[in-house]
Scaffold this motif. Structure first.
Motif, short mmCIF file in Angstrom:
data_model
loop_
_atom_site.label_atom_id
_atom_site.label_comp_id
_atom_site.label_asym_id
_atom_site.label_seq_id
_atom_site.Cartn_x
_atom_site.Cartn_y
_atom_site.Cartn_z
N ASP A 268 0.82 -1.15 0.05
CA ASP A 268 -0.15 -0.07 0.01
C ASP A 268 0.96 1.39 -0.01
OD1 ASP A 268 -2.11 -1.76 0.24
OD2 ASP A 268 -2.62 -1.25 2.44
N GLY A 269 0.20 2.31 -0.49
CA GLY A 269 0.79 3.66 -0.60
C GLY A 269 0.23 4.47 0.53
N ILE A 270 0.65 3.91 2.03
CA ILE A 270 0.00 4.91 3.02
C ILE A 270 1.21 5.62 3.45
CG2 ILE A 270 -0.85 4.75 5.41
CD1 ILE A 270 -1.52 1.96 5.02
N ASN A 271 1.06 6.89 2.65
CA ASN A 271 2.26 8.04 2.76
C ASN A 271 1.80 9.13 3.43
OD1 ASN A 271 3.29 6.31 0.60
ND2 ASN A 271 1.82 7.43 -0.81
N HIS A 272 2.83 9.70 4.29
CA HIS A 272 2.52 10.74 4.99
C HIS A 272 3.36 12.00 4.49
CE1 HIS A 272 2.18 7.26 7.44
NE2 HIS A 272 1.30 7.83 8.57
N THR A 273 2.95 13.09 4.94
CA THR A 273 3.47 14.39 4.80
C THR A 273 3.86 15.02 6.28
OG1 THR A 273 2.88 14.90 2.36
CG2 THR A 273 3.73 16.69 3.85
N TYR A 274 4.82 15.37 6.83
CA TYR A 274 4.86 15.95 8.14
C TYR A 274 5.29 17.46 7.76
CZ TYR A 274 7.30 17.35 12.40
OH TYR A 274 7.58 18.16 13.63
N ILE A 275 4.29 18.33 8.35
CA ILE A 275 4.61 19.72 8.46
C ILE A 275 5.16 20.19 9.68
CG2 ILE A 275 3.38 21.89 7.97
CD1 ILE A 275 3.17 20.11 5.53
N ASP A 276 6.53 20.23 9.66
CA ASP A 276 7.29 20.74 10.93
C ASP A 276 6.94 22.19 11.17
OD1 ASP A 276 9.56 20.27 12.89
OD2 ASP A 276 10.37 21.83 11.55
N ALA A 277 7.31 22.63 12.81
CA ALA A 277 6.99 23.97 13.10
C ALA A 277 7.90 24.96 12.04
CB ALA A 277 7.39 24.06 14.46
N ALA A 278 8.83 24.37 11.83
CA ALA A 278 9.81 25.27 10.75
C ALA A 278 9.33 25.52 9.44
CB ALA A 278 11.40 24.97 11.26
N ALA A 279 8.42 24.81 8.91
CA ALA A 279 7.93 24.85 7.70
C ALA A 279 7.49 26.36 7.21
CB ALA A 279 6.88 23.78 7.35
N ASP A 280 8.05 26.70 5.97
CA ASP A 280 7.38 27.91 5.18
C ASP A 280 5.78 27.57 5.04
OD1 ASP A 280 7.97 30.33 3.56
OD2 ASP A 280 6.61 29.19 2.14
N PRO A 281 5.14 28.63 5.39
CA PRO A 281 3.75 28.52 5.35
C PRO A 281 3.17 28.09 3.99
CG PRO A 281 4.24 29.96 6.91
CD PRO A 281 5.43 29.84 6.19
N ASP A 282 3.58 28.95 3.01
CA ASP A 282 3.19 28.93 1.68
C ASP A 282 3.56 27.58 0.79
OD1 ASP A 282 2.11 31.29 1.54
OD2 ASP A 282 3.68 32.44 0.71
N MET A 283 4.92 27.23 1.26
CA MET A 283 5.24 25.99 1.03
C MET A 283 4.58 24.61 1.22
SD MET A 283 8.90 24.01 1.19
CE MET A 283 10.08 25.19 0.58
N ALA A 284 4.22 24.75 2.76
CA ALA A 284 3.65 23.82 3.23
C ALA A 284 2.10 23.54 2.55
CB ALA A 284 3.46 23.95 4.65
N ARG A 285 1.23 24.70 2.59
CA ARG A 285 0.15 24.48 1.88
C ARG A 285 0.15 23.79 0.60
NH1 ARG A 285 -0.50 29.43 1.91
NH2 ARG A 285 -0.38 30.03 -0.24
N ALA A 286 1.01 24.51 -0.41
CA ALA A 286 1.23 24.13 -1.78
C ALA A 286 1.49 22.61 -2.00
CB ALA A 286 2.16 24.89 -2.58
N VAL A 287 2.42 22.17 -1.03
CA VAL A 287 3.04 20.81 -1.03
C VAL A 287 1.85 19.68 -0.50
CG1 VAL A 287 4.45 19.14 -0.30
CG2 VAL A 287 5.44 21.36 -0.92
N ALA A 288 1.22 20.02 0.52
CA ALA A 288 0.22 19.45 1.03
C ALA A 288 -1.15 19.17 0.07
CB ALA A 288 -0.10 20.06 2.64
N VAL A 289 -1.42 20.40 -0.36
CA VAL A 289 -2.67 20.14 -1.39
C VAL A 289 -2.16 19.36 -2.57
CG1 VAL A 289 -3.98 21.43 -2.88
CG2 VAL A 289 -3.65 22.21 -0.69
N ASN A 290 -1.06 19.43 -3.11
CA ASN A 290 -0.56 18.65 -4.23
C ASN A 290 -0.45 17.22 -4.05
OD1 ASN A 290 2.00 17.78 -6.21
ND2 ASN A 290 0.73 18.96 -7.17
N ALA A 291 0.03 16.92 -2.92
CA ALA A 291 0.52 15.50 -2.37
C ALA A 291 -0.70 14.94 -2.37
CB ALA A 291 1.32 15.64 -1.09
N LYS A 292 -1.80 15.49 -1.97
CA LYS A 292 -3.02 14.81 -1.82
C LYS A 292 -3.97 14.97 -3.03
CE LYS A 292 -5.80 12.22 -0.86
NZ LYS A 292 -5.86 10.94 -0.14
N MET A 293 -3.85 16.14 -3.82
CA MET A 293 -5.05 16.31 -4.70
C MET A 293 -4.62 16.42 -6.15
SD MET A 293 -7.81 16.21 -2.83
CE MET A 293 -8.89 16.88 -3.99
N ARG A 294 -3.35 16.31 -6.38
CA ARG A 294 -2.83 16.12 -7.90
C ARG A 294 -3.68 15.16 -8.51
NH1 ARG A 294 0.54 12.81 -10.51
NH2 ARG A 294 1.09 13.60 -12.57
#
Length: 427
Positions: free
Chosen positions: A238-264
């Motif tokens: 299975d592809g039970i894949n995780h994305t971890y948003i760290d406290a030091a993440a850039d907010p714009d990057m975190a949002r864009a990557v999370a949406v792409n990782a799930k919804m592309r």
């Protein structure tokens, strides 16, 4: 276009069928092993041209499969996997050409040395032999797997799922015609003509005829292959894949990557299924709202639910689910160690990513998370052989032996020792 699915009784006994295919594949593999890189590349380019020439026939066959799938009520994600249009058919053809342009690993000298007695030792890459690929849903696998096997000097026996039978047959017909016109035996890539599950069992027990089995499909298929196989298995779980948003993440990057990782594309094995967010991250609601705005159902723990009324409660099963749908589970964690612990307990060993601007935290994640692919500041949707520069892939191996991650040409080879002497005898 004939819409009739061949049944087992229309062909022959499954063991006899697979045995015959195996004998012919073994003969074709010997021919392939003797071909040069240039000869194999020429045949693949011919196959790509044949796919393009048969595009209309392939689309017509796919339309039959799509209608059957819709009538059976298959999910949107499954229909997306099955669909072939002009762009995807061109993608298949261009993918074949990309494989033709890759470096051929066969014949590569992995290592060499000379012993004190003058014997010269070499480890040389060679094809595995005959590879059986059992797959579901995606008809492009018919071409991807076939051409990767040919370029790496292996013969392939393909068994696709019933939902894609007409598409698989059309792609296979074009592929083998092009290969044959390019000088590769048609038996180098064979398609099992029946959708009966008994043929799968025959492949799994065909020791001596098939050298390796590669399953590509859902959990039940992979479990059956692993439980019943008497042939070595290169597993894709299975592809039970995780994305971890760290406290030091850039907010714009975190949002864009999370949406792409799930919804592309939600139906691919590289899609994110669980989003982990550090409790110290400043604006988690921005990410969750962006996912919801993109059409994703969000299921979360208590802290996630507190961020919005539309967030459903996640249960224990959610953390272990490959949705392959626009659904994501969200959990808050206390720093990278807690994230690593959650991944160790719930991940499938496929692809896991960290988003952070802190290099030390990223390095800890990359070194500690035991998955086939680990990423820093990138979408898990890049978990694809083409994106890794490997051309097409035969699958993502989540095991720990032989090959791991995207399996392409090199992953379809083994090696042998070649010893050069000058008459030495052992005392």
């Amino acid at each position: 276009m004939n819409a009739t699915v061949t049944t087992l009784t229309e062909v022959q006994d499954p063991k006899a069928l697979v045995a015959d295919m195996g004998v012919r594949a073994r003969s074709a593999a010997r021919t392939l092993a003797a071909l040069s890189s240039a000869e194999k590349a020429k045949a693949l380019k011919s196959a790509a041209a044949a796919i393009r020439a048969d595009a209309d026939a392939i689309k017509q066959a796919n339309a039959i499969d799509m209608q059957r799938a819709a009538d059976k009520g298959l999910s949107g994600a499954m229909l997306d996997r099955l669909k072939l249009d002009d762009d995807r058919i061109e993608g298949i053809a261009s993918g074949i050409e990309a494989v033709a342009g890759l470096n051929d690993p066969v014949g590569e000298v992995i290592s060499e040395s000379e012993r004190p007695n003058g014997l010269k030792m070499r480890r040389v890459r060679i094809p595995i032999g005959v590879i059986g690929i059992i797959y579901e849903s995606r008809p492009n696998v018919t071409a991807d797997a076939g051409v990767l096997c040919v370029m790496s000097g292996n013969a392939a026996i393909l068994r696709g799922g019933s939902e894609a039978i007409e598409s698989n047959r059309a792609i296979h017909a074009a592929l083998t015609r092009g290969l044959a016109e390019g000088g590769v035996p048609a038996d180098a890539v064979q398609l099992v003509p029946t959708t009966d599950r008994a043929a799968v069992g025959a492949m799994l027990t065909a020791a001596g005829l098939i050298d390796m089995i590669v399953p590509r499909g859902g959990k039940s298929l992979v479990e059956r292959v692993q439980n019943e196989a008497r042939v070595p298995v290169l597993a894709h779980l299975d592809g039970i894949n995780h994305t971890y948003i760290d406290a030091a993440a850039d907010p714009d990057m975190a949002r864009a990557v999370a949406v792409n990782a799930k919804m592309r594309r939600t139906g691919v094995c590289g899609a994110m299924e669980t989003l982990l967010i550090d409790t110290g991250y400043a604006d988690p609601r921005q990410i969750i709202d962006a996912l919801a705005d993109a059409g994703c159902e969000v299921r979360g723990d208590a802290k996630a639910q507190a961020l919005g009324a539309g967030i459903k409660a996640a249960n224990d099963e959610d953390w272990d689910t490959e949705y392959l749908e626009p659904i994501v589970s969200v959990k808050f964690v206390d720093g990278v160690d807690d994230a690593i612990e959650h991944i160790a307990e719930h991940a499938s060993g496929h692809t896991d990513a960290i988003i952070t601007g802190d290099e030390a935290t990223a390095e800890k994640f990359l070194k500690t998370v035991d998955s086939a692919i680990v990423m820093w500041n990138a979408s898990s949707q890049f978990a694809d052989g083409g994106e890794f520069g490997l051309g097409a892939e035969i699958g993502i191996s989540t095991g720990r032996l032989h090959a791991r991650g995207p399996v392409a040409l090199e992953g379809l080879t083994t090696y042998k020792w070649v010893v050069y002497g000058t008459g030495q005898t052992r005392p």
